[in-house]
Design a protein around this motif. Structure first.
Motif, PDB file in Angstrom:
ATOM      1  N   LEU A  16       0.844  -1.193   0.000  1.00 45.73           N
ATOM      2  CA  LEU A  16       0.000   0.000   0.000  1.00 45.73           C
ATOM      3  C   LEU A  16       0.877   1.239   0.000  1.00 45.73           C
ATOM      4  CD1 LEU A  16      -2.549  -0.957   2.816  1.00 45.73           C
ATOM      5  CD2 LEU A  16      -2.949  -0.998   0.360  1.00 45.73           C
ATOM      6  N   SER A  17       0.369   2.283  -0.600  1.00 42.32           N
ATOM      7  CA  SER A  17       1.031   3.583  -0.520  1.00 42.32           C
ATOM      8  C   SER A  17       0.175   4.470   0.369  1.00 42.32           C
ATOM      9  CB  SER A  17       1.146   4.210  -1.914  1.00 42.32           C
ATOM     10  OG  SER A  17       1.965   3.417  -2.726  1.00 42.32           O
ATOM     11  N   LEU A  18       0.776   4.972   1.454  1.00 45.40           N
ATOM     12  CA  LEU A  18       0.051   5.787   2.424  1.00 45.40           C
ATOM     13  C   LEU A  18       0.772   7.101   2.654  1.00 45.40           C
ATOM     14  CD1 LEU A  18      -0.627   2.972   5.058  1.00 45.40           C
ATOM     15  CD2 LEU A  18      -2.227   3.840   3.347  1.00 45.40           C
ATOM     16  N   ASN A  19       0.011   8.087   3.089  1.00 42.55           N
ATOM     17  CA  ASN A  19       0.581   9.377   3.461  1.00 42.55           C
ATOM     18  C   ASN A  19       1.598   9.144   4.575  1.00 42.55           C
ATOM     19  OD1 ASN A  19       0.666  11.733   5.346  1.00 42.55           O
ATOM     20  ND2 ASN A  19      -0.555  12.669   3.712  1.00 42.55           N
ATOM     21  N   SER A  20       2.830   9.590   4.368  1.00 40.68           N
ATOM     22  CA  SER A  20       3.906   9.292   5.316  1.00 40.68           C
ATOM     23  C   SER A  20       3.674   9.905   6.698  1.00 40.68           C
ATOM     24  CB  SER A  20       5.253   9.763   4.753  1.00 40.68           C
ATOM     25  OG  SER A  20       5.224  11.153   4.512  1.00 40.68           O
ATOM     26  N   GLU A  21       3.101  11.099   6.758  1.00 37.98           N
ATOM     27  CA  GLU A  21       2.824  11.719   8.060  1.00 37.98           C
ATOM     28  C   GLU A  21       1.728  10.959   8.799  1.00 37.98           C
ATOM     29  OE1 GLU A  21       1.984  15.851   7.444  1.00 37.98           O
ATOM     30  OE2 GLU A  21       3.991  16.257   6.639  1.00 37.98           O
ATOM     31  N   LEU A  22       0.723  10.546   8.064  1.00 36.72           N
ATOM     32  CA  LEU A  22      -0.359   9.779   8.662  1.00 36.72           C
ATOM     33  C   LEU A  22       0.155   8.425   9.162  1.00 36.72           C
ATOM     34  CD1 LEU A  22      -3.414   9.699   9.225  1.00 36.72           C
ATOM     35  CD2 LEU A  22      -3.705   8.730   6.942  1.00 36.72           C
ATOM     36  N   LEU A  23       1.020   7.795   8.391  1.00 35.89           N
ATOM     37  CA  LEU A  23       1.604   6.524   8.785  1.00 35.89           C
ATOM     38  C   LEU A  23       2.450   6.676  10.045  1.00 35.89           C
ATOM     39  CD1 LEU A  23       2.083   3.539   8.251  1.00 35.89           C
ATOM     40  CD2 LEU A  23       3.946   4.199   6.711  1.00 35.89           C
ATOM     41  N   ALA A  24       3.246   7.739  10.112  1.00 36.53           N
ATOM     42  CA  ALA A  24       4.083   7.980  11.294  1.00 36.53           C
ATOM     43  C   ALA A  24       3.216   8.185  12.543  1.00 36.53           C
ATOM     44  CB  ALA A  24       4.980   9.190  11.060  1.00 36.53           C
ATOM     45  N   GLU A  25       2.129   8.910  12.391  1.00 39.26           N
ATOM     46  CA  GLU A  25       1.231   9.152  13.530  1.00 39.26           C
ATOM     47  C   GLU A  25       0.537   7.860  13.947  1.00 39.26           C
ATOM     48  OE1 GLU A  25      -0.475  11.717  16.467  1.00 39.26           O
ATOM     49  OE2 GLU A  25       1.340  11.724  15.265  1.00 39.26           O
ATOM     50  N   ALA A  26       0.159   7.062  12.996  1.00 38.09           N
ATOM     51  CA  ALA A  26      -0.465   5.775  13.307  1.00 38.09           C
ATOM     52  C   ALA A  26       0.508   4.870  14.063  1.00 38.09           C
ATOM     53  CB  ALA A  26      -0.930   5.100  12.021  1.00 38.09           C
ATOM     54  N   LYS A  27       1.744   4.847  13.639  1.00 39.60           N
ATOM     55  CA  LYS A  27       2.753   4.042  14.328  1.00 39.60           C
ATOM     56  C   LYS A  27       2.978   4.560  15.741  1.00 39.60           C
ATOM     57  CE  LYS A  27       5.287   2.163  10.423  1.00 39.60           C
ATOM     58  NZ  LYS A  27       6.579   1.985   9.780  1.00 39.60           N
ATOM     59  N   ARG A  28       3.024   5.887  15.895  1.00 37.87           N
ATOM     60  CA  ARG A  28       3.214   6.484  17.213  1.00 37.87           C
ATOM     61  C   ARG A  28       2.080   6.093  18.147  1.00 37.87           C
ATOM     62  NH1 ARG A  28       1.619  10.397  20.397  1.00 37.87           N
ATOM     63  NH2 ARG A  28       0.088  11.297  19.001  1.00 37.87           N
ATOM     64  N   ASN A  30       0.428   3.376  17.998  1.00 34.11           N
ATOM     65  CA  ASN A  30       0.344   1.908  18.047  1.00 34.11           C
ATOM     66  C   ASN A  30      -0.935   1.367  17.396  1.00 34.11           C
ATOM     67  OD1 ASN A  30       2.833   1.544  19.403  1.00 34.11           O
ATOM     68  ND2 ASN A  30       1.816   2.132  21.313  1.00 34.11           N
ATOM     69  N   ILE A  31      -1.296   1.930  16.258  1.00 34.27           N
ATOM     70  CA  ILE A  31      -2.475   1.467  15.521  1.00 34.27           C
ATOM     71  C   ILE A  31      -2.088   0.260  14.675  1.00 34.27           C
ATOM     72  CG2 ILE A  31      -4.132   2.069  13.716  1.00 34.27           C
ATOM     73  CD1 ILE A  31      -4.024   4.951  14.783  1.00 34.27           C
ATOM     74  N   ASN A  32      -2.847  -0.794  14.796  1.00 34.38           N
ATOM     75  CA  ASN A  32      -2.628  -1.990  13.992  1.00 34.38           C
ATOM     76  C   ASN A  32      -3.128  -1.702  12.577  1.00 34.38           C
ATOM     77  OD1 ASN A  32      -3.094  -4.474  12.627  1.00 34.38           O
ATOM     78  ND2 ASN A  32      -3.151  -5.556  14.581  1.00 34.38           N
ATOM     79  N   LEU A  33      -2.206  -1.499  11.661  1.00 35.23           N
ATOM     80  CA  LEU A  33      -2.571  -1.116  10.301  1.00 35.23           C
ATOM     81  C   LEU A  33      -3.361  -2.205   9.587  1.00 35.23           C
ATOM     82  CD1 LEU A  33       0.706   0.653   9.111  1.00 35.23           C
ATOM     83  CD2 LEU A  33      -1.411   1.698   9.904  1.00 35.23           C
ATOM     84  N   SER A  34      -2.985  -3.443   9.766  1.00 32.61           N
ATOM     85  CA  SER A  34      -3.687  -4.540   9.093  1.00 32.61           C
ATOM     86  C   SER A  34      -5.142  -4.625   9.544  1.00 32.61           C
ATOM     87  CB  SER A  34      -2.985  -5.871   9.356  1.00 32.61           C
ATOM     88  OG  SER A  34      -1.721  -5.876   8.757  1.00 32.61           O
ATOM     89  N   ALA A  35      -5.361  -4.583  10.843  1.00 32.66           N
ATOM     90  CA  ALA A  35      -6.722  -4.674  11.372  1.00 32.66           C
ATOM     91  C   ALA A  35      -7.548  -3.459  10.964  1.00 32.66           C
ATOM     92  CB  ALA A  35      -6.688  -4.803  12.893  1.00 32.66           C
ATOM     93  N   THR A  36      -6.939  -2.284  11.009  1.00 33.17           N
ATOM     94  CA  THR A  36      -7.640  -1.058  10.643  1.00 33.17           C
ATOM     95  C   THR A  36      -8.018  -1.068   9.174  1.00 33.17           C
ATOM     96  OG1 THR A  36      -6.477   0.152  12.362  1.00 33.17           O
ATOM     97  CG2 THR A  36      -7.473   1.459  10.616  1.00 33.17           C
ATOM     98  N   MET A  37      -7.089  -1.475   8.326  1.00 34.17           N
ATOM     99  CA  MET A  37      -7.363  -1.531   6.888  1.00 34.17           C
ATOM    100  C   MET A  37      -8.427  -2.568   6.589  1.00 34.17           C
ATOM    101  SD  MET A  37      -6.866  -0.384   3.972  1.00 34.17           S
ATOM    102  CE  MET A  37      -7.301  -0.918   2.347  1.00 34.17           C
ATOM    103  N   GLU A  38      -8.368  -3.702   7.255  1.00 36.06           N
ATOM    104  CA  GLU A  38      -9.351  -4.756   7.017  1.00 36.06           C
ATOM    105  C   GLU A  38     -10.753  -4.275   7.389  1.00 36.06           C
ATOM    106  OE1 GLU A  38      -9.870  -9.212   8.641  1.00 36.06           O
ATOM    107  OE2 GLU A  38      -7.961  -8.797   7.628  1.00 36.06           O
TER     108      GLU A  38
END
Length: 81
Positions: A16-28, A30-38
């Motif tokens: 996936l291609s995601l907004n880098s700032e949004l991805l950094a905030e999600a990681k900060r 601790n958002i589970n990207l797989s579960a959220t995307m699903e």
């Protein structure tokens, strides 16, 4: 409407291609990207399937509504309210 997928189906890796700032905030956060995307994908798939179903059945829905408008409900004589 039933689920668009089996909850027991195997997972598949994707890119996936995601907004880098949004991805950094999600990681900060601790958002589970797989579960959220699903969850988001399931919601979108369900909405589109519903829209598709309504489009495919619009004539039948309109005919049923017209029949009801013209003749009432078959159960009208049994109503107590």
């Amino acid at each position: 409407m039933r689920n668009a997928h089996s909850t027991h189906a195997p997972k598949k890796a994707v890119n996936l291609s995601l907004n880098s700032e949004l991805l950094a905030e999600a990681k900060r956060l601790n958002i589970n990207l797989s579960a959220t995307m699903e969850k988001a994908l399931e919601k979108e798939v369900n909405q589109r399937r519903q829209t598709e179903w309504l489009g495919q059945n619009a004539d039948a829905i309109n005919a049923c509504n017209e029949l009801t408008d013209n003749h009432g409900l078959f159960s009208d004589s049994y109503r107590v309210f």
